[in-house]
Design a protein around this motif. Structure first.
Motif, mmCIF file in Angstrom:
data_model
loop_
_atom_site.group_PDB
_atom_site.id
_atom_site.type_symbol
_atom_site.label_atom_id
_atom_site.label_comp_id
_atom_site.label_asym_id
_atom_site.label_seq_id
_atom_site.Cartn_x
_atom_site.Cartn_y
_atom_site.Cartn_z
ATOM 1 N N ASP A 165 9.692 -12.131 -2.729
ATOM 2 C CA ASP A 165 9.814 -13.234 -3.799
ATOM 3 C C ASP A 165 10.150 -12.921 -5.182
ATOM 4 O O ASP A 165 9.868 -11.509 -5.338
ATOM 5 C CB ASP A 165 8.443 -14.104 -3.763
ATOM 6 C CG ASP A 165 8.745 -15.421 -4.259
ATOM 7 O OD1 ASP A 165 9.636 -16.010 -4.603
ATOM 8 O OD2 ASP A 165 7.595 -16.127 -4.717
ATOM 9 N N ILE A 166 10.304 -13.933 -6.016
ATOM 10 C CA ILE A 166 10.694 -13.496 -7.509
ATOM 11 C C ILE A 166 9.542 -13.331 -7.808
ATOM 12 O O ILE A 166 8.349 -13.424 -7.602
ATOM 13 C CB ILE A 166 11.496 -14.844 -8.099
ATOM 14 C CG1 ILE A 166 10.527 -15.844 -7.860
ATOM 15 C CG2 ILE A 166 12.771 -15.151 -7.386
ATOM 16 C CD1 ILE A 166 10.826 -17.333 -8.926
ATOM 17 N N ARG A 200 13.866 -20.647 -8.663
ATOM 18 C CA ARG A 200 12.456 -20.600 -8.828
ATOM 19 C C ARG A 200 11.848 -21.314 -7.355
ATOM 20 O O ARG A 200 10.875 -21.003 -6.719
ATOM 21 C CB ARG A 200 11.693 -21.569 -9.881
ATOM 22 C CG ARG A 200 11.647 -20.904 -11.253
ATOM 23 C CD ARG A 200 10.840 -21.632 -12.165
ATOM 24 N NE ARG A 200 11.014 -23.228 -12.390
ATOM 25 C CZ ARG A 200 11.884 -23.527 -13.060
ATOM 26 N NH1 ARG A 200 12.667 -22.779 -14.035
ATOM 27 N NH2 ARG A 200 12.219 -25.153 -13.210
ATOM 28 N N ASP A 201 12.824 -22.349 -6.505
ATOM 29 C CA ASP A 201 12.570 -22.944 -5.558
ATOM 30 C C ASP A 201 13.044 -22.199 -4.226
ATOM 31 O O ASP A 201 13.111 -22.768 -3.291
ATOM 32 C CB ASP A 201 12.952 -24.324 -5.483
ATOM 33 C CG ASP A 201 12.351 -25.229 -6.616
ATOM 34 O OD1 ASP A 201 11.423 -24.919 -6.969
ATOM 35 O OD2 ASP A 201 13.063 -26.263 -6.858
ATOM 36 N N THR A 239 4.480 -11.653 -2.768
ATOM 37 C CA THR A 239 4.455 -12.662 -3.919
ATOM 38 C C THR A 239 3.403 -12.412 -4.758
ATOM 39 O O THR A 239 2.380 -11.732 -4.606
ATOM 40 C CB THR A 239 4.550 -14.176 -3.334
ATOM 41 O OG1 THR A 239 4.890 -14.945 -4.501
ATOM 42 C CG2 THR A 239 3.349 -14.465 -2.682
ATOM 43 N N ASN A 240 3.361 -12.959 -6.186
ATOM 44 C CA ASN A 240 2.579 -12.905 -6.946
ATOM 45 C C ASN A 240 1.180 -13.561 -6.396
ATOM 46 O O ASN A 240 1.315 -14.461 -5.929
ATOM 47 C CB ASN A 240 2.969 -13.411 -8.499
ATOM 48 C CG ASN A 240 4.073 -12.937 -9.000
ATOM 49 O OD1 ASN A 240 5.195 -13.244 -8.762
ATOM 50 N ND2 ASN A 240 3.686 -11.865 -10.117
ATOM 51 N N ALA A 241 0.118 -12.863 -6.719
ATOM 52 C CA ALA A 241 -1.260 -13.368 -6.420
ATOM 53 C C ALA A 241 -1.394 -14.864 -7.137
ATOM 54 O O ALA A 241 -2.155 -15.607 -6.570
ATOM 55 C CB ALA A 241 -2.346 -12.617 -6.770
ATOM 56 N N SER A 242 -0.850 -15.085 -8.186
ATOM 57 C CA SER A 242 -0.990 -16.456 -8.966
ATOM 58 C C SER A 242 0.202 -16.245 -9.901
ATOM 59 O O SER A 242 1.120 -15.488 -10.471
ATOM 60 C CB SER A 242 -2.177 -16.483 -9.571
ATOM 61 O OG SER A 242 -2.386 -15.635 -10.739
ATOM 62 N N ALA A 243 0.484 -17.345 -10.538
ATOM 63 C CA ALA A 243 1.604 -17.758 -11.322
ATOM 64 C C ALA A 243 1.371 -16.932 -12.548
ATOM 65 O O ALA A 243 2.295 -16.696 -13.525
ATOM 66 C CB ALA A 243 1.734 -19.163 -11.546
ATOM 67 N N THR A 244 0.184 -16.265 -12.849
ATOM 68 C CA THR A 244 -0.020 -15.553 -14.106
ATOM 69 C C THR A 244 -0.173 -14.127 -13.948
ATOM 70 O O THR A 244 -0.590 -13.497 -14.984
ATOM 71 C CB THR A 244 -1.179 -16.308 -14.932
ATOM 72 O OG1 THR A 244 -2.453 -16.345 -14.246
ATOM 73 C CG2 THR A 244 -0.808 -17.568 -15.377
ATOM 74 N N VAL A 257 10.856 -7.462 -14.868
ATOM 75 C CA VAL A 257 11.833 -7.629 -13.715
ATOM 76 C C VAL A 257 11.472 -8.880 -13.183
ATOM 77 O O VAL A 257 10.198 -9.213 -12.688
ATOM 78 C CB VAL A 257 11.375 -6.460 -12.522
ATOM 79 C CG1 VAL A 257 12.108 -6.857 -11.224
ATOM 80 C CG2 VAL A 257 11.574 -5.174 -13.113
ATOM 81 N N TYR A 258 12.302 -9.913 -13.027
ATOM 82 C CA TYR A 258 12.231 -11.321 -12.446
ATOM 83 C C TYR A 258 12.557 -11.147 -11.059
ATOM 84 O O TYR A 258 12.133 -12.332 -10.468
ATOM 85 C CB TYR A 258 13.162 -12.132 -13.355
ATOM 86 C CG TYR A 258 14.633 -11.829 -13.290
ATOM 87 C CD1 TYR A 258 15.577 -12.191 -12.163
ATOM 88 C CD2 TYR A 258 15.365 -11.194 -14.272
ATOM 89 C CE1 TYR A 258 16.654 -12.343 -12.272
ATOM 90 C CE2 TYR A 258 16.400 -11.121 -14.166
ATOM 91 C CZ TYR A 258 17.437 -11.449 -13.286
ATOM 92 O OH TYR A 258 18.731 -11.297 -13.270
ATOM 93 N N SER A 259 13.357 -10.409 -10.456
ATOM 94 C CA SER A 259 13.522 -10.358 -9.009
ATOM 95 C C SER A 259 13.943 -9.106 -8.412
ATOM 96 O O SER A 259 14.293 -8.236 -9.178
ATOM 97 C CB SER A 259 14.545 -11.573 -8.535
ATOM 98 O OG SER A 259 15.807 -11.115 -8.648
#
Length: 490
Positions: free
Chosen positions: A346-347, A362-363, A382-387, A416-418
């Protein structure tokens, strides 16, 4: 009388349609010619075409004969390109200048060439590695060395048209690549006979060739069958424009418009990958993807896909080179329950990037992810959470609907965004593409470590090249998965 008027009316509209098509063609051709003529002038590495082997020769050649011809190719490139460079092209940024720090002929190992690696002791398996389009065997060398450490013999083949000069791709065909794949597998099985496991690892276009070979095996039992396929950013589908890209090269039949045969004419500052890109390369790659999609559909309809090797695929959700959706729809949705797995990366969803990302980006994961239950395992990093920069593994087993979440011990780097299409096979320490290059393996230039600022128009490379991620922060995860497969049988 009525019929006569009807025919006259129809004829008039046919003439108008013909004129419209003719005018449109002339306009498109004019734009293409104008665009081609604006490109930089062609150099020796665009005009000299080395005599690589073609499919009918490769299918009857031994590995030793292929390597002997490969050695002749590199000698010919030195004679006809390196030794004939004009003074203004004898510059440090030219990989074909023998005085350049990026000249591959001076490196301890020239990874543009085919290679075999043998482990200490008797091999317990063998792996075939297939690189991508415009690429070279360099791109999978880290994975090759990992297999060697795991006790596997390794065959890394330089696919025809690659590793020498970009013009090598102007005359290559998809059939040449397919024949080279068969040759590499023959050599692998000569080195390590069955029943020892055979893995085929393919990156980008090499991933497509790995899959195409396994589909060919379904109809030809005389070909050695792989026990596992490992695909990185596989080129299962690309833009439909590639279907017609061959038309863009038509003006090149006239010598004055030779540049029309090229989509990109760029300085060759990368020692292990072409920057310039001929139209024919895109055309042949499209042919491979179309063949795969048709063969997968035919094999599914005939009930043959059950014999396909279990396939483990790693794919970035954002990929500007290949179609992530095609990997899902044209391959994984067709697979039977044979132990295959798709890993989507994921991003980076940390808050600092959210305002800058397009909504469609984002989607992307939500839009692309198939809805379980599925016949294969779906894993998302993916990230564990948005933060949180911490990355977790969300894995949904076949025929299940709930994902199991496990920590990976990895973080998404804050800048790094993706991931990108080109990043997956390269660790952070890669000498050429890594953020922290290995100082003991100098290749003359460090492309992944660059973070430059300044005025536009000063560099020989576009800013898009410098912002594209060239190394994989999750490379350790990929090789751990490969280690597991290498250690637990077929």
């Amino acid at each position: 009388m009525a019929n006569f008027l009807t025919r006259a009316w129809a004829l008039r509209w046919i003439k108008r349609l013909f004129l419209f098509v003719l005018i449109a063609f002339v306009c498109i051709a004019g734009v293409r010619l104008y665009d081609a003529q604006r490109k930089p002038p062609l150099s020796l590495w665009h005009t000299y075409v080395p005599e690589d082997m073609h499919a009918h020769e490769i299918d009857h050649a031994t590995w030793e004969e292929y390597i002997a011809n490969e050695n002749r190719l590199f000698d010919a490139v030195k004679k006809n390109v390196t030794d004939k460079l004009p003074a203004d092209e004898r510059v440090p940024a030219n990989r074909y200048f023998s005085g350049s720090p990026i000249y591959p002929g001076h490196f301890r190992t020239d990874w543009n060439r085919s290679y075999t690696l043998m482990p200490q002791g008797s091999p317990r398996g063998v792996a075939v590695l297939l690189h991508g389009l415009t690429d070279s065997p360099y791109s999978l060398r880290h994975i090759a060395q990992r297999y060697q450490q795991d006790g596997f013999a390794v065959v890394g083949v330089r696919l025809p048209g690659h590793g020498t000069v970009p013009s090598g791709l102007t005359e290559v065909t998809a059939e040449d690549w397919e024949a080279a794949t068969r040759l590499a597998v023959r050599e692998a099985r000569r080195l390590v006979p069955a029943p020892a496991p055979l893995h085929i690892v393919g990156y980008s276009n090499g991933g497509a060739l790995a899959l195409q070979y396994s589909l060919e095996v379904l109809d030809d039992p005389s070909l050695p069958k792989a026990d596992r396929l490992i695909l990185l950013s596989p080129m299962i589908g690309i833009t439909a424009f590639a279907r017609f890209v061959g038309l863009a090269a038509l003006p090149a039949i006239l010598p004055a418009f030779a540049k029309a045969a090229w989509l990109d004419i760029v300085p060759e500052f990368n020692p292990f990958k072409y920057n310039s890109f001929p139209v024919n390369g895109a055309r042949q790659s499209w042919r491979v993807t179309r063949k795969i999609q048709q063969e997968v559909a035919d094999a599914a309809r005939n009930g043959k896909l059950a014999a396909l090797p279990p396939t483990l695929t790693f794919q970035s959700v954002l990929d500007s080179t290949v179609s992530t959706s095609a990997i899902i729809s044209s391959l994984y949705s067709q697979l039977p329950a044979n132990g295959s797995e798709l890993v989507l990366i994921d991003i980076n969803r940390t808050a600092q990037w959210s305002p800058l990302l397009r909504a469609s980006m984002r989607d992307a994961l939500h839009r692309l992810s198939p809805v379980p239950p599925l016949r294969y395992r779906l894993t998302v990093l993916t990230n564990a959470s948005a933060t949180s920069p911490q990355v977790v593994e969300e894995s949904t087993a076949p025929n299940e609907t709930t994902a199991k979440v496990e920590p990976t011990g990895l973080d998404y780097p804050p800048d790094v965004y993706s991931l990108s299409h080109v990043a997956l096979p390269f660790p952070v320490t890669d000498s050429l593409y890594g953020r922290t290059p290995d100082p003991n393996d100098d290749v003359g230039i460090q492309l992944g470590a660059q973070s430059v600022r300044g005025e536009t128009g000063a560099l020989i490379v576009g800013t898009g090249f410098l912002t594209r991620l060239l190394w994989n922060p999750f490379y350790g995860y990929i090789v751990e998965r490969i280690d597991y497969l290498a250690s637990h049988g077929p």
